[in-house]
Design an enzyme around this catalytic site. Structure first.
Site, PDB file in Angstrom:
ATOM      1  N   LYS A 143       0.838  -1.183   0.000  1.00 43.90           N
ATOM      2  CA  LYS A 143       0.000   0.000   0.000  1.00 43.90           C
ATOM      3  C   LYS A 143       0.879   1.241   0.000  1.00 43.90           C
ATOM      4  O   LYS A 143       2.042   1.120   0.382  1.00 43.90           O
ATOM      5  CB  LYS A 143      -0.957  -0.021   1.180  1.00 43.90           C
ATOM      6  CG  LYS A 143      -0.345   0.424   2.528  1.00 43.90           C
ATOM      7  CD  LYS A 143      -1.387   0.489   3.592  1.00 43.90           C
ATOM      8  CE  LYS A 143      -1.737   1.894   3.976  1.00 43.90           C
ATOM      9  NZ  LYS A 143      -1.018   2.398   5.136  1.00 43.90           N
TER      10      LYS A 143
ATOM     11  N   HIS B  93      -7.131  -0.734   6.300  1.00 46.58           N
ATOM     12  CA  HIS B  93      -7.116  -1.597   7.484  1.00 46.58           C
ATOM     13  C   HIS B  93      -8.494  -1.678   8.172  1.00 46.58           C
ATOM     14  O   HIS B  93      -8.984  -2.758   8.480  1.00 46.58           O
ATOM     15  CB  HIS B  93      -6.086  -1.107   8.502  1.00 46.58           C
ATOM     16  CG  HIS B  93      -4.697  -0.976   7.947  1.00 46.58           C
ATOM     17  ND1 HIS B  93      -4.192  -1.817   6.993  1.00 46.58           N
ATOM     18  CD2 HIS B  93      -3.692  -0.094   8.209  1.00 46.58           C
ATOM     19  CE1 HIS B  93      -2.942  -1.473   6.700  1.00 46.58           C
ATOM     20  NE2 HIS B  93      -2.627  -0.419   7.421  1.00 46.58           N
TER      21      HIS B  93
HETATM   22  C1  BG6 Z   1       0.320   1.499   8.328  1.00 45.06           C
HETATM   23  C2  BG6 Z   1       0.053   2.964   8.356  1.00 45.06           C
HETATM   24  O1  BG6 Z   1      -0.279   0.891   7.214  1.00 45.06           O
HETATM   25  O2  BG6 Z   1      -0.202   0.911   9.529  1.00 45.06           O
HETATM   26  C3  BG6 Z   1       0.666   3.607   9.579  1.00 45.06           C
HETATM   27  O3  BG6 Z   1       0.599   3.551   7.173  1.00 45.06           O
HETATM   28  C4  BG6 Z   1       0.184   2.917  10.833  1.00 45.06           C
HETATM   29  O4  BG6 Z   1       0.351   5.002   9.635  1.00 45.06           O
HETATM   30  C5  BG6 Z   1       0.385   1.409  10.717  1.00 45.06           C
HETATM   31  O5  BG6 Z   1       0.938   3.425  11.917  1.00 45.06           O
HETATM   32  C6  BG6 Z   1      -0.257   0.688  11.886  1.00 45.06           C
HETATM   33  O6  BG6 Z   1       0.110  -0.660  11.836  1.00 45.06           O
HETATM   34  P1  BG6 Z   1       0.235  -1.538  13.176  1.00 45.06           P
HETATM   35  O7  BG6 Z   1       0.574  -2.893  12.673  1.00 45.06           O
HETATM   36  O8  BG6 Z   1       1.307  -0.895  14.000  1.00 45.06           O
HETATM   37  O9  BG6 Z   1      -1.104  -1.453  13.844  1.00 45.06           O
END
Ligand code: BG6
Length: 488
Positions: free
Chosen positions: A149, A241
């Protein structure tokens, strides 16, 4: 509990952007852990490909340092690291030109091995890489490409990207990563829903009052200000997400746990989402930490633009217009610099239709909360009698299951990336987004962002370390509901 490790087939994995941040932090340490676990066959090869002019030996040194710095588990044997590094090659390559491609072609000449190409580079290079892989004869039917992404920044760019990749690769060869799908607990959503008889009969608008999905982070934008300020929380987190979490919690049971059966059901959810009304959204930007501005700058200072209108927080209400969910609101919330790092899905059930107890006993609701990170686990709030001689009064007590306690120490060591890379090699697309899914998610997201732009919407400030701007709480209060407290 020790999980079973089944080695994957021999493979050659090329990482374009092999010297970049993602490769050093996640991809290479992840591959090394799979190597130590015995899942990566001894004759598998990993080829770093990037612009920097370096030898394979230099690259191995760089990877050794990266594993030293970013591998959380330091209990590995030095001999394992040496053996892993011996599997690495390096090619200096020009994604937009011809340099390096014939060397790569020679390296990839092995017969009967899985060939995977990881595009860990800016999306502006995806088209160039796909085209050159094709031109140099590496885009055969066995090849797989993995793309990171952001997959587009709106519907038009996502469609263009899909079309470019489709010129050289079939959909079954394209693995679009959303690393949330690689998280153990996110997959557990499907196991909990479809592996138990208990929940599914109640999983609908008749019994569920509303569902909350929160992904709260304590980190700010850090060194990623330039990228983040062009995206904001809506593009960076919600379109991908949170959308994936929403799909897994709301979809119909797929007939089989296979890639297209699962992705067909997710797509139906996205297509059934109602447009979000402007007054059903709260949008925020974090402020500097009051006592510590030098170390904890506010969003605008962090991205170096005193007037930026990009949001670091979004909360919104949406509905899924289908038979299962008509009338049940879904509340989504995500933000940076919030009170705690906490990702949680909460299913709030309706009150019982009739209470046989007196008014003083009180009315209660069952609340099922699925903690995705940290402290992964499930809590079900159950109503019982308050102990003691005070008559029939009701209280809620949690049936609380922590995955770490129930399953032991072995549960969270497989990082999302290492699991997903092994799935690429196995050729299993279940945990990857299909092109039409990504496009549908943008089709829902675009009008929200366009509405902000048309209205010159300015995000509301919120304190670092809080639960977001006050109108986020107001969004719930208007409906007679409240957010779960963001707590670790
Ligand atoms: C990423 C985002 O896809 O996911 C980030 O670009 C974010 O901004 C991150 O901090 C969060 O991922 P995780 O696995 O730490 O919850």
């Amino acid at each position: 509990m020790v999980s079973r490790v089944i080695p994957v087939a021999p493979f050659d994995l090329v990482i374009f952007g092999g010297t970049g941040d993602l490769a050093r932090r996640k991809i290479l340490p992840g591959l090394f852990r799979r190597f130590c676990a015995g899942q990566m066959p001894p004759d598998a090869r990993v080829v770093g490909a990037a612009r920097s002019d370096m030898s394979a030996e230099d690259y191995r040194r760089m990877v050794r340092d990266a594993i030293g710095e970013f591998n959380s588990d330091t209990s590995y044997k030095a001999a394992d690291l040496d053996a892993f590094l011996a599997r690495l090659e390096y090619v200096t390559i020009d994604a937009k030109g011809e340099a390096g491609w014939s060397e790569l072609q020679k390296l990839m000449a092995g017969e009967g091995r899985v060939e995977a190409y990881y595009f860990s580079v800016s999306p502006s290079l995806f088209g160039d890489l796909a085209e050159r892989l094709h031109k140099w004869g590496m885009a055969d039917a066995q090849a797989r490409i993995v793309v990171e992404k952001p997959f587009g920044r709106d519907l038009a760019t996502a469609c263009a990207l899909n079309a470019t990749l489709a010129e050289h690769f079939d959909e079954h060869q394209i693995y679009r990563i959303d690393h949330y799908l690689g998280k153990e607990t996110v997959q557990n959503l499907m196991a909990v829903r479809f592996g138990n008889m208990l929940f599914e009969p109640l999983w609908n608008a008749q019994y569920v009052d509303h569902i909350q999905i929160t992904v709260a982070e304590t980190v700010g934008v850090g060194g990623r200000g330039e990228y983040y300020d062009k995206s904001g929380a809506m593009r960076d987190m919600v379109q991908n997400h949170l959308m994936q979490l929403l799909c897994l919690i709301a979809m119909e049971p797929p007939a089989r746990f296979d890639p297209d059966a699962v992705r067909d059901e997710k797509l139906k959810v996205i297509r059934a989402l109602d447009p979000v009304l402007p007054h059903h959204i709260s949008r925020g930007q974090y402020q500097a930490e009051a006592c510590n501005e030098a170390e904890m700058p506010g969003y605008r200072t962090a991205v170096g633009d005193a007037k930026t209108r990009t949001e670091s927080f979004v909360a919104l209400k949406t509905h899924i217009s289908n038979w299962r969910w008509a009338g049940t609101p879904f509340y989504l919330r995500t933000g940076k610099r919030m009170a705690a790092r906490s990702s949680e899905i909460t299913v709030v059930f309706k009150e019982t239709p009739h209470s046989i107890f007196s008014e003083e006993a009180g009315r209660h609701r069952n609340v099922l909360s699925i903690r995705l990170q940290p402290n992964e686990g499930i809590t079900l709030g159950v109503t019982i009698k308050e102990p003691g001689p005070g008559g029939m009064r009701l209280i809620d007590v949690p049936l609380d299951m922590s995955f770490a306690e129930a399953l032991g120490d072995d549960t969270d060591h497989v990082d999302a990336y290492e699991r997903l890379i092994m799935d690429v090699i196995r050729g299993n697309q279940t945990l990857f987004m299909r092109g039409d899914e990504v496009e549908a998610a943008w089709a829902w997201t675009d009008p929200i962002i366009q509405g902000w732009e048309a209205r010159n919407d300015v995000p509301k400030p919120y304190d670092s370390g809080s639960d977001g701007p006050t109108d986020s709480a107001e969004l719930m209060r208007r409906d007679g509901r409240e957010w779960r407290k963001v707590s670790p």
